[in-house]
Design an enzyme around this catalytic site. Structure first.
Site, PDB file in Angstrom:
ATOM      1  N   CYS A   1       0.789  -1.350   0.113  1.00 17.39           N
ATOM      2  CA  CYS A   1      -0.020   0.136  -0.031  1.00 17.39           C
ATOM      3  C   CYS A   1       1.025   1.173  -0.009  1.00 17.39           C
ATOM      4  CB  CYS A   1      -0.797   0.066   1.295  1.00 17.39           C
ATOM      5  SG  CYS A   1      -1.823   1.445   1.418  1.00 17.39           S
TER       6      CYS A   1
ATOM      7  N   CYS B   1       0.117   2.807   3.637  1.00 18.21           N
ATOM      8  CA  CYS B   1       0.532   2.610   4.881  1.00 18.21           C
ATOM      9  C   CYS B   1       1.700   1.697   4.656  1.00 18.21           C
ATOM     10  CB  CYS B   1      -0.482   1.929   5.681  1.00 18.21           C
ATOM     11  SG  CYS B   1      -1.360   0.458   5.028  1.00 18.21           S
TER      12      CYS B   1
ATOM     13  N   CYS C   1      -7.660  -0.797   1.703  1.00 19.44           N
ATOM     14  CA  CYS C   1      -6.714  -1.515   2.374  1.00 19.44           C
ATOM     15  C   CYS C   1      -7.256  -1.787   3.909  1.00 19.44           C
ATOM     16  CB  CYS C   1      -5.685  -0.442   2.670  1.00 19.44           C
ATOM     17  SG  CYS C   1      -4.250  -0.984   3.717  1.00 19.44           S
TER      18      CYS C   1
ATOM     19  N   CYS D   1      -5.164   0.691   6.644  1.00 18.87           N
ATOM     20  CA  CYS D   1      -5.323   2.051   6.598  1.00 18.87           C
ATOM     21  C   CYS D   1      -6.728   2.736   5.793  1.00 18.87           C
ATOM     22  CB  CYS D   1      -4.256   3.082   5.759  1.00 18.87           C
ATOM     23  SG  CYS D   1      -4.076   2.773   4.113  1.00 18.87           S
TER      24      CYS D   1
ATOM     25  N   CYS E   1      -8.796  -5.269  -9.752  1.00 14.97           N
ATOM     26  CA  CYS E   1      -8.371  -4.227 -10.822  1.00 14.97           C
ATOM     27  C   CYS E   1      -7.828  -3.025 -10.014  1.00 14.97           C
ATOM     28  CB  CYS E   1      -9.352  -3.987 -11.582  1.00 14.97           C
ATOM     29  SG  CYS E   1      -9.348  -2.550 -12.859  1.00 14.97           S
TER      30      CYS E   1
HETATM   31 ZN   LIG Z   1      -2.733   0.895   3.499  1.00  8.98          ZN
END
Ligand SMILES: [Zn+2]
Length: 153
Positions: A71, A74, A119, A122, A142
């Site tokens: 990510c 984060c 995510c 976060c 996607c």
């Molecule tokens: Zn994250």
């Protein structure tokens, strides 16, 4: 003696309430939160205002090395390179995410019913997942390339 017992029960009750509320903390932790202060305006728009990057704009489309996709906000590990495939859609695509990487939500925007995913750590928006993937998972994640950081192994 009776008083002590009652007092004990009262503290016991409090501790149950505290345990209950602290068990709700994971939900709080998943609420949207900008962690990386260096996110660009476009990254913030995608991750926190549900915007989408232009197709075929991501440098990660041609990334074929072994490693993991994290990510961009984060740093959580989200995808392994062996789940990446070329979907032809213009966005980095994956057949499966790492366990517990995302939380999903139904998105009704643009008159379509789609499953969007965030995510789990976060809360940043990453993309949509479809059931037309080419492998046995049948999933196609996607993902906006701008939300990902690739770390080769
Ligand atoms: Zn994250």
């Amino acid at each position: 003696m009776k008083f002590k017992k009652r007092k004990f029960m009262r503290y016991f009750g409090f501790s149950l309430i505290i345990t209950f509320f602290s068990s709700l903390n994971p939900l709080k932790a998943s609420s949207k939160k900008i962690i990386n202060p260096n996110l660009s305006k476009e990254q913030k728009n995608i991750m926190f205002n549900e915007s989408t990057e232009k197709p075929f704009s991501s440098k990660l489309l041609n990334e074929k090395r072994n490693g993991y996709y994290h990510c961009a906000n984060c740093g959580a590990k989200l995808f392994a390179s062996d789940s990446k495939f070329d979907s032809g859609t213009g966005w980095p695509s994956f057949s499966k995410s790492l366990p517990g990487a995302f939380k999903t939500k139904i998105d009704y925007s643009f008159g379509m019913k789609r499953i969007e995913y965030h995510c789990a750590q976060c809360g940043a928006h990453h993309g949509h997942v479809f059931d037309d993937g080419p492998t046995k998972t049948q999933k196609r994640f996607c993902n906006n390339g701008l939300c990902l950081i690739f770390k080769p192994e």
